[in-house]
Scaffold this motif. Structure first.
Motif, PDB file in Angstrom:
ATOM      1  N   ASN A  66      62.731 -73.809 -38.913  1.00 14.16           N
ATOM      2  CA  ASN A  66      62.232 -72.610 -39.577  1.00 14.16           C
ATOM      3  C   ASN A  66      61.329 -71.816 -38.641  1.00 14.16           C
ATOM      4  N   ALA A  67      61.523 -70.508 -38.623  1.00 17.80           N
ATOM      5  CA  ALA A  67      60.687 -69.644 -37.798  1.00 17.80           C
ATOM      6  C   ALA A  67      59.224 -69.787 -38.223  1.00 17.80           C
ATOM      7  N   PRO A  68      58.297 -69.873 -37.267  1.00 15.05           N
ATOM      8  CA  PRO A  68      56.873 -69.967 -37.623  1.00 15.05           C
ATOM      9  C   PRO A  68      56.469 -68.796 -38.525  1.00 15.05           C
ATOM     10  N   GLU A  69      55.630 -69.085 -39.498  1.00 13.87           N
ATOM     11  CA  GLU A  69      55.223 -68.049 -40.447  1.00 13.87           C
ATOM     12  C   GLU A  69      54.431 -66.939 -39.761  1.00 13.87           C
ATOM     13  N   HIS A  70      53.562 -67.327 -38.838  1.00  8.13           N
ATOM     14  CA  HIS A  70      52.754 -66.335 -38.133  1.00  8.13           C
ATOM     15  C   HIS A  70      53.518 -65.875 -36.892  1.00  8.13           C
ATOM     16  N   ARG A  71      54.341 -64.882 -37.091  1.00  9.14           N
ATOM     17  CA  ARG A  71      55.175 -64.363 -36.010  1.00  9.14           C
ATOM     18  C   ARG A  71      55.131 -62.842 -36.043  1.00  9.14           C
ATOM     19  N   PRO A  72      55.364 -62.209 -34.917  1.00 10.74           N
ATOM     20  CA  PRO A  72      55.410 -60.741 -34.901  1.00 10.74           C
ATOM     21  C   PRO A  72      56.510 -60.236 -35.828  1.00 10.74           C
ATOM     22  N   ASP A  73      56.314 -59.082 -36.436  1.00 13.15           N
ATOM     23  CA  ASP A  73      57.285 -58.580 -37.396  1.00 13.15           C
ATOM     24  C   ASP A  73      58.593 -58.150 -36.740  1.00 13.15           C
ATOM     25  N   TRP A  74      58.588 -58.034 -35.409  1.00 21.20           N
ATOM     26  CA  TRP A  74      59.818 -57.642 -34.725  1.00 21.20           C
ATOM     27  C   TRP A  74      60.701 -58.829 -34.340  1.00 21.20           C
ATOM     28  N   VAL A  75      60.227 -60.045 -34.547  1.00 20.49           N
ATOM     29  CA  VAL A  75      61.057 -61.223 -34.256  1.00 20.49           C
ATOM     30  C   VAL A  75      62.138 -61.327 -35.326  1.00 20.49           C
ATOM     31  N   ARG A  76      63.395 -61.229 -34.906  1.00 28.32           N
ATOM     32  CA  ARG A  76      64.492 -61.286 -35.869  1.00 28.32           C
ATOM     33  C   ARG A  76      64.747 -62.723 -36.316  1.00 28.32           C
ATOM     34  N   THR A  77      64.939 -62.904 -37.598  1.00 27.68           N
ATOM     35  CA  THR A  77      65.276 -64.220 -38.138  1.00 27.68           C
ATOM     36  C   THR A  77      66.532 -64.092 -38.994  1.00 27.68           C
ATOM     37  N   MET A  78      67.127 -65.225 -39.264  1.00 30.97           N
ATOM     38  CA  MET A  78      68.337 -65.259 -40.088  1.00 30.97           C
ATOM     39  C   MET A  78      68.239 -66.457 -41.029  1.00 30.97           C
ATOM     40  N   ARG A  79      68.277 -66.178 -42.319  1.00 34.97           N
ATOM     41  CA  ARG A  79      68.215 -67.275 -43.294  1.00 34.97           C
ATOM     42  C   ARG A  79      69.632 -67.759 -43.589  1.00 34.97           C
ATOM     43  N   LEU A  80      69.870 -69.026 -43.286  1.00 36.35           N
ATOM     44  CA  LEU A  80      71.193 -69.610 -43.441  1.00 36.35           C
ATOM     45  C   LEU A  80      71.108 -70.896 -44.242  1.00 36.35           C
ATOM     46  N   GLU A  81      72.211 -71.266 -44.843  1.00 34.72           N
ATOM     47  CA  GLU A  81      72.275 -72.550 -45.526  1.00 34.72           C
ATOM     48  C   GLU A  81      72.025 -73.655 -44.509  1.00 34.72           C
ATOM     49  N   SER A  82      71.201 -74.590 -44.878  1.00 34.74           N
ATOM     50  CA  SER A  82      70.866 -75.681 -43.981  1.00 34.74           C
ATOM     51  C   SER A  82      72.099 -76.522 -43.682  1.00 34.74           C
ATOM     52  N   PRO A  83      72.476 -76.667 -42.397  1.00 38.13           N
ATOM     53  CA  PRO A  83      73.653 -77.482 -42.072  1.00 38.13           C
ATOM     54  C   PRO A  83      73.480 -78.913 -42.574  1.00 38.13           C
ATOM     55  N   GLY A  84      74.502 -79.423 -43.226  1.00 39.02           N
ATOM     56  CA  GLY A  84      74.442 -80.790 -43.714  1.00 39.02           C
ATOM     57  C   GLY A  84      73.692 -80.939 -45.029  1.00 39.02           C
ATOM     58  N   SER A  85      73.273 -79.826 -45.611  1.00 35.89           N
ATOM     59  CA  SER A  85      72.553 -79.887 -46.878  1.00 35.89           C
ATOM     60  C   SER A  85      73.465 -80.435 -47.974  1.00 35.89           C
ATOM     61  N   SER A  86      73.038 -81.503 -48.610  1.00 35.98           N
ATOM     62  CA  SER A  86      73.850 -82.125 -49.666  1.00 35.98           C
ATOM     63  C   SER A  86      73.779 -81.335 -50.972  1.00 35.98           C
ATOM     64  N   LYS A  87      72.678 -80.618 -51.149  1.00 33.53           N
ATOM     65  CA  LYS A  87      72.499 -79.871 -52.388  1.00 33.53           C
ATOM     66  C   LYS A  87      73.179 -78.504 -52.337  1.00 33.53           C
ATOM     67  N   GLY A  88      73.400 -78.010 -51.141  1.00 31.53           N
ATOM     68  CA  GLY A  88      74.084 -76.734 -50.997  1.00 31.53           C
ATOM     69  C   GLY A  88      73.209 -75.528 -51.248  1.00 31.53           C
ATOM     70  N   ASN A  89      71.921 -75.743 -51.568  1.00 35.83           N
ATOM     71  CA  ASN A  89      71.040 -74.605 -51.825  1.00 35.83           C
ATOM     72  C   ASN A  89      69.807 -74.611 -50.932  1.00 35.83           C
ATOM     73  N   GLU A  90      69.752 -75.486 -49.957  1.00 39.16           N
ATOM     74  CA  GLU A  90      68.648 -75.510 -49.015  1.00 39.16           C
ATOM     75  C   GLU A  90      68.940 -74.532 -47.884  1.00 39.16           C
ATOM     76  N   THR A  91      67.932 -73.788 -47.486  1.00 36.41           N
ATOM     77  CA  THR A  91      68.132 -72.798 -46.430  1.00 36.41           C
ATOM     78  C   THR A  91      67.097 -72.981 -45.326  1.00 36.41           C
ATOM     79  N   VAL A  92      67.439 -72.442 -44.169  1.00 36.47           N
ATOM     80  CA  VAL A  92      66.546 -72.448 -43.015  1.00 36.47           C
ATOM     81  C   VAL A  92      66.448 -71.018 -42.506  1.00 36.47           C
ATOM     82  N   ASN A  93      65.234 -70.581 -42.189  1.00 38.14           N
ATOM     83  CA  ASN A  93      65.013 -69.241 -41.643  1.00 38.14           C
ATOM     84  C   ASN A  93      64.887 -69.352 -40.124  1.00 38.14           C
ATOM     85  N   TYR A  94      66.018 -69.275 -39.441  1.00 34.54           N
ATOM     86  CA  TYR A  94      66.073 -69.491 -38.003  1.00 34.54           C
ATOM     87  C   TYR A  94      65.566 -68.283 -37.214  1.00 34.54           C
TER      88      TYR A  94
END
Length: 284
Positions: A66-94
């Motif tokens: 997950n991207a650090p919370e305290h980051r410059p607003d220009w750092v691009r992130t992408m929220r994706l389903e967590s690979p290997g997530s068994s529940k199918g609803n866990e996400t990671v903000n890369y």
């Protein structure tokens, strides 16, 4: 510090992150800044997993998806389903590293290692099929990268027979990787078949199973790195060794000529010199 059109605050530049080599955070930032022209294309559109060493390679470290919370607003992130997530609803903000400023910002966080998957994402976050195939060659002591080179040559022959061009890089650690553009939709099954075939043909040198007890003196072809949930160290990424070694693209001539492990150990300064003289060897 101004990086292109971004303003960054850099801290503790004199902090030594590689004590044995005396390599500082400032030098880490300098390396990533100078290697960026060849590194950034290999990070483009790939969600990055960070391996951070805030107190240097001898201190505690942690993986960060997950991207650090305290980051410059220009750092691009992408929220994706967590690979290997068994529940199918866990996400990671890369973090998506698509500009020099983001790379410098990560270096300032002591994110020494950058790991990426073999797939990319589209502009709207759609996950694409893998575009790369990787064979991660892991030597079991007393085997070294020298034995990995002999196995890499065998992998290359199989891929050549299938009409697939391949290229190699060191891991920057003990082993190496062989890459190719994905020749089949199910790259994991293809890689597994190649690994099992070579293990059957050369059982004294090659193993295709995970069990560490079977790896002594052999090279494990880790085909599972093609699983969408897995990542592999990016080309030109630093590694957390005693010295600031780099996962370095190499030529097939260098693979064939390798006789001792030191033949394929490259530090940050050496990699910059290689790129200056030969350009980017990854994917060629």
């Amino acid at each position: 510090m101004k990086v292109e059109d971004r303003i960054l605050k850099l801290t503790n530049l004199d902090k030594v992150l590689y004590p044995e080599f005396g390599f500082t955070k400032g030098e880490v930032i300098d390396y990533y800044t100078r290697i960026a022209p060849v590194l950034l294309p290999h990070l483009k559109d790939r969600p990055v997993t960070l391996k951070r060493y805030p107190n240097g390679v001898d201190g505690k470290w942690f993986f960060e998806k997950n991207a650090p919370e305290h980051r410059p607003d220009w750092v691009r992130t992408m929220r994706l389903e967590s690979p290997g997530s068994s529940k199918g609803n866990e996400t990671v903000n890369y973090v998506m590293v698509d500009e020099l400023a983001t790379l410098v910002w990560l270096a300032n966080l002591a994110a020494l290692e950058l790991h990426v998957p073999q797939w990319t994402v589209g502009p709207r976050g759609g996950k694409r099929d893998p575009d790369l195939l990787v064979f991660d060659l892991d030597p079991g002591a007393p085997a070294t990268v020298v034995e990995c080179c002999r196995v890499a040559e065998q992998v290359r022959v199989v891929l050549d027979d299938d009409g697939v061009d391949s290229w190699a890089k060191t891991s920057g650690n003990k082993g190496m990787q062989v890459y190719a553009y994905a020749p089949a939709k199910d790259t994991s099954e293809y890689a597994k078949a190649v690994a099992q075939r070579l293990a059957k043909e050369d059982p004294k040198l090659v193993v295709a199973t995970m069990a560490k007890a079977q790896r002594t003196g052999k090279v494990f072809i880790d085909w599972s790195q093609n699983n969408p949930a897995k990542t592999t160290v990016a080309p030109y990424s630093l590694r957390s060794r005693e010295r600031p070694t780099v996962s370095t693209p190499i030529t097939w001539d260098e693979v064939e000529d390798c006789q001792v492990p030191e033949d394929l150990v490259f530090t940050a300064d050496e990699v910059l010199e290689r790129v200056d003289s030969a350009g980017d060897l990854f994917g060629s």
